[in-house]
Scaffold this motif. Sequence first.
Motif, PDB file in Angstrom:
ATOM      1  N   ALA A 215     108.283  37.380  35.844  1.00 22.57           N
ATOM      2  CA  ALA A 215     106.971  37.842  35.442  1.00 22.57           C
ATOM      3  C   ALA A 215     106.907  39.358  34.975  1.00 22.57           C
ATOM      4  CB  ALA A 215     106.529  37.707  37.115  1.00 22.57           C
ATOM      5  N   ILE A 216     108.091  39.888  35.355  1.00 19.92           N
ATOM      6  CA  ILE A 216     108.304  41.443  35.188  1.00 19.92           C
ATOM      7  C   ILE A 216     108.393  41.577  33.641  1.00 19.92           C
ATOM      8  CG2 ILE A 216     109.630  43.585  35.076  1.00 19.92           C
ATOM      9  CD1 ILE A 216     110.313  42.880  38.123  1.00 19.92           C
ATOM     10  N   ALA A 217     109.257  40.873  32.689  1.00 16.89           N
ATOM     11  CA  ALA A 217     109.365  40.753  31.291  1.00 16.89           C
ATOM     12  C   ALA A 217     108.110  40.570  30.869  1.00 16.89           C
ATOM     13  CB  ALA A 217     110.731  39.840  31.179  1.00 16.89           C
ATOM     14  N   LYS A 218     107.558  39.459  31.199  1.00 21.32           N
ATOM     15  CA  LYS A 218     106.025  39.026  30.673  1.00 21.32           C
ATOM     16  C   LYS A 218     105.074  40.046  30.726  1.00 21.32           C
ATOM     17  CE  LYS A 218     107.238  34.082  31.569  1.00 21.32           C
ATOM     18  NZ  LYS A 218     106.909  32.919  32.455  1.00 21.32           N
ATOM     19  N   LEU A 219     105.015  40.629  31.834  1.00 23.17           N
ATOM     20  CA  LEU A 219     104.265  41.803  32.164  1.00 23.17           C
ATOM     21  C   LEU A 219     104.272  43.130  31.427  1.00 23.17           C
ATOM     22  CD1 LEU A 219     103.136  41.093  35.860  1.00 23.17           C
ATOM     23  CD2 LEU A 219     101.736  40.509  33.655  1.00 23.17           C
ATOM     24  N   ARG A 220     105.700  43.472  31.410  1.00 23.19           N
ATOM     25  CA  ARG A 220     106.279  44.474  30.889  1.00 23.19           C
ATOM     26  C   ARG A 220     107.462  44.140  29.865  1.00 23.19           C
ATOM     27  NH1 ARG A 220     104.252  49.095  33.982  1.00 23.19           N
ATOM     28  NH2 ARG A 220     103.410  48.377  35.732  1.00 23.19           N
ATOM     29  N   PRO A 221     107.260  44.097  28.611  1.00 21.52           N
ATOM     30  CA  PRO A 221     108.231  43.533  27.779  1.00 21.52           C
ATOM     31  C   PRO A 221     109.320  44.368  27.499  1.00 21.52           C
ATOM     32  CG  PRO A 221     105.969  43.048  26.917  1.00 21.52           C
ATOM     33  CD  PRO A 221     105.712  43.928  28.000  1.00 21.52           C
ATOM     34  N   ASP A 222     109.043  45.706  27.649  1.00 21.07           N
ATOM     35  CA  ASP A 222     110.229  46.673  27.152  1.00 21.07           C
ATOM     36  C   ASP A 222     110.745  47.301  28.655  1.00 21.07           C
ATOM     37  OD1 ASP A 222     109.730  46.435  24.525  1.00 21.07           O
ATOM     38  OD2 ASP A 222     107.750  47.995  24.649  1.00 21.07           O
ATOM     39  N   ALA A 223     110.478  46.686  29.667  1.00 25.14           N
ATOM     40  CA  ALA A 223     110.788  47.249  30.771  1.00 25.14           C
ATOM     41  C   ALA A 223     112.217  46.475  31.464  1.00 25.14           C
ATOM     42  CB  ALA A 223     109.778  47.299  32.032  1.00 25.14           C
ATOM     43  N   VAL A 224     112.488  45.561  30.887  1.00 22.40           N
ATOM     44  CA  VAL A 224     113.659  44.770  31.299  1.00 22.40           C
ATOM     45  C   VAL A 224     115.009  44.904  30.463  1.00 22.40           C
ATOM     46  CG1 VAL A 224     114.568  42.280  31.779  1.00 22.40           C
ATOM     47  CG2 VAL A 224     112.078  43.019  32.395  1.00 22.40           C
ATOM     48  N   LYS A 225     115.911  45.441  31.299  1.00 16.12           N
ATOM     49  CA  LYS A 225     117.253  45.541  30.139  1.00 16.12           C
ATOM     50  C   LYS A 225     118.429  45.225  31.046  1.00 16.12           C
ATOM     51  CE  LYS A 225     115.122  49.692  27.921  1.00 16.12           C
ATOM     52  NZ  LYS A 225     114.655  48.772  26.522  1.00 16.12           N
TER      53      LYS A 225
ATOM     54  N   ALA B 172     129.159  48.622  29.107  1.00 19.30           N
ATOM     55  CA  ALA B 172     129.785  49.916  28.946  1.00 19.30           C
ATOM     56  C   ALA B 172     129.226  50.683  27.696  1.00 19.30           C
ATOM     57  CB  ALA B 172     131.389  50.103  29.006  1.00 19.30           C
ATOM     58  N   THR B 173     128.858  49.910  26.486  1.00 19.15           N
ATOM     59  CA  THR B 173     128.548  50.750  25.323  1.00 19.15           C
ATOM     60  C   THR B 173     127.232  50.066  24.809  1.00 19.15           C
ATOM     61  OG1 THR B 173     129.888  49.034  24.095  1.00 19.15           O
ATOM     62  CG2 THR B 173     130.838  51.190  24.681  1.00 19.15           C
ATOM     63  N   ALA B 174     126.733  48.889  25.345  1.00 15.53           N
ATOM     64  CA  ALA B 174     125.637  48.294  24.413  1.00 15.53           C
ATOM     65  C   ALA B 174     124.524  47.958  25.619  1.00 15.53           C
ATOM     66  CB  ALA B 174     126.004  46.967  23.904  1.00 15.53           C
ATOM     67  N   THR B 175     123.117  47.862  24.925  1.00 15.61           N
ATOM     68  CA  THR B 175     122.156  47.661  25.634  1.00 15.61           C
ATOM     69  C   THR B 175     121.442  46.244  25.411  1.00 15.61           C
ATOM     70  OG1 THR B 175     121.973  49.994  26.443  1.00 15.61           O
ATOM     71  CG2 THR B 175     120.016  48.376  26.709  1.00 15.61           C
ATOM     72  N   LEU B 176     120.888  45.465  26.074  1.00 15.61           N
ATOM     73  CA  LEU B 176     120.230  44.369  25.642  1.00 15.61           C
ATOM     74  C   LEU B 176     118.461  44.469  26.250  1.00 15.61           C
ATOM     75  CD1 LEU B 176     122.506  41.338  26.318  1.00 15.61           C
ATOM     76  CD2 LEU B 176     121.615  41.990  24.334  1.00 15.61           C
ATOM     77  N   GLY B 177     117.564  44.635  25.324  1.00 15.58           N
ATOM     78  CA  GLY B 177     116.252  44.692  25.596  1.00 15.58           C
ATOM     79  C   GLY B 177     115.744  43.210  25.657  1.00 15.58           C
ATOM     80  N   ILE B 178     114.943  42.920  26.830  1.00 16.61           N
ATOM     81  CA  ILE B 178     114.567  41.685  26.828  1.00 16.61           C
ATOM     82  C   ILE B 178     113.091  41.214  26.764  1.00 16.61           C
ATOM     83  CG2 ILE B 178     114.712  39.645  28.397  1.00 16.61           C
ATOM     84  CD1 ILE B 178     117.545  40.753  27.466  1.00 16.61           C
ATOM     85  N   ARG B 179     112.696  40.468  25.935  1.00 17.63           N
ATOM     86  CA  ARG B 179     111.219  40.396  25.913  1.00 17.63           C
ATOM     87  C   ARG B 179     110.723  38.905  26.078  1.00 17.63           C
ATOM     88  NH1 ARG B 179     113.119  44.354  22.271  1.00 17.63           N
ATOM     89  NH2 ARG B 179     111.955  46.191  22.459  1.00 17.63           N
ATOM     90  N   GLY B 180     110.468  38.532  27.368  1.00 18.78           N
ATOM     91  CA  GLY B 180     109.964  37.241  27.531  1.00 18.78           C
ATOM     92  C   GLY B 180     110.993  36.199  27.162  1.00 18.78           C
ATOM     93  N   THR B 181     112.087  36.393  27.552  1.00 18.08           N
ATOM     94  CA  THR B 181     113.300  35.615  26.766  1.00 18.08           C
ATOM     95  C   THR B 181     114.372  34.565  27.712  1.00 18.08           C
ATOM     96  OG1 THR B 181     113.565  37.298  25.351  1.00 18.08           O
ATOM     97  CG2 THR B 181     115.494  35.906  25.572  1.00 18.08           C
TER      98      THR B 181
END
Length: 499
Positions: A154-164, A168-177
Amino acid sequence: MATPRPPGRGVFNISFEVIPAFRRKSIVRNAFWISSRRFFLETYRLTRPLLTGLCLLGLAGPALAATQAGKILFSQGTVTAQQAGSALRIVGKGSPIDEGDTVSTDAKGFAVIEYIDGARNTLRPASRLTIDRYREDGTLQTLAAGGIRSVSGAIAKLRPDAVKYQTATATLGIRGTSFDARLCDGDKSCQDPLPNPAARALLIKGQVSAGGRVLVKGGAVAEGDTVSTGAASIAVLAFADGSRASLGPNTRFSVKEWRYAKGQGGQAALRLVDGAARIVTGAIGKANPQAYKVHAATAVIGIRGTGFDLNCRAACADTSALGAEAPPAQSGARGRDMPAEGSRLFAHTWQGTIEVATGPYRVPVSVGQALAVNVGNGASDYLPRVPAFMQEDTLPRPDAVPGNYDDVDQTARPGLYSWVRSGRVALAQGGGEVALAPGEAGYADLAGSVPEKLPAVPAFMADDDTPLPDEFDEVQTRLQLRAQLRASLIEAPAQCTIR
């Protein structure tokens, strides 16, 4: 006259009889206040450490209390969780997982975690994941080893940019995925899982795929696969029978048929769809030249223990039917100029002899000779010299590349791999970002370079048999695990010695 009383013992060494009555009440009150104050100060001195500790506990208690992020839905093997500075604890089905926990699996285990918002992660074998933060306004988790198969909640669905997720070097931003992430660093689980393939990649430069999968050094090429190279990319394949093929940029090369057993011969049918290839034959061709064929455009190349080059670009890739009257090869190119690259199928032999068949005609090409074939009508022309674009080709001869089919390293490039099944993932590193849509895969190295989009999903991810968290069935999983255990016991029965 009254006799004075002797001095009394107490706070004041004085007789009350000599004090006026109006002063007596005041003295009593002052004495009581002084005694009470001394009692309070002495009590405070003795109890101060205890009071201070209780106050600190009262103030710090809410901050130190762990916030539950989720629970273990299922576990196999040894699964542990640990807070920083705390003892390691074994967890299993139903165990709570809190913010700050680092969850780890052993080499043969995995765990399915269900979070408070309905999200789920399958933590693969030999993996380590830290739940840094899991709140309604956002989440952050760190993958330090191994991999996850994830479905957002639910968090990713309500706040698409808030789930990460981060490494050590990279970041994955998750958008209802729904997605997979795999951290590879010499890990054997990042090897191509295909057993006994037709060929393996000896050398890979740039972007290369096989059968829709990313092809890495040591990666497998199976019967039915088409190997595709990108611009400025090359691949050198080592086949099980010892034959090899070097593929140039923008080339498609198919393994139409492959059967081989060491010492028993086999059958091979390969096809150059378009591009450039350098080929040297192996055991199949030596044992039975008729069993080894290479198709290109409308021609079939037969071999006799051979090394040769093929070039088929642009119009050559048009595989329209041959004309009924395909003339035999002529001595010398037609016209004043050499045919341009892309206008014909070109063949050049540098070892042994090949035979180029177009319709009913068979044209031999010996060492040093070059041939141009018109794919529209099958007309073949011997060329007075090898075309410059073939002479200047920097593609290495396949037999000059070190390594062999059995010994080639099969491990993927170190780094973070991500594959999106649904939704969107933003893979960011080194100031750059790659947006991944459903069916796409991306890669970020361990040096902090800008990530790249892969031409296909890596085989070790596409063929992963670790359960997906949203398709997880505990009963079915247990049955499968029992079947695997039973099969392993049958394959490797216990050895008993009777004395």
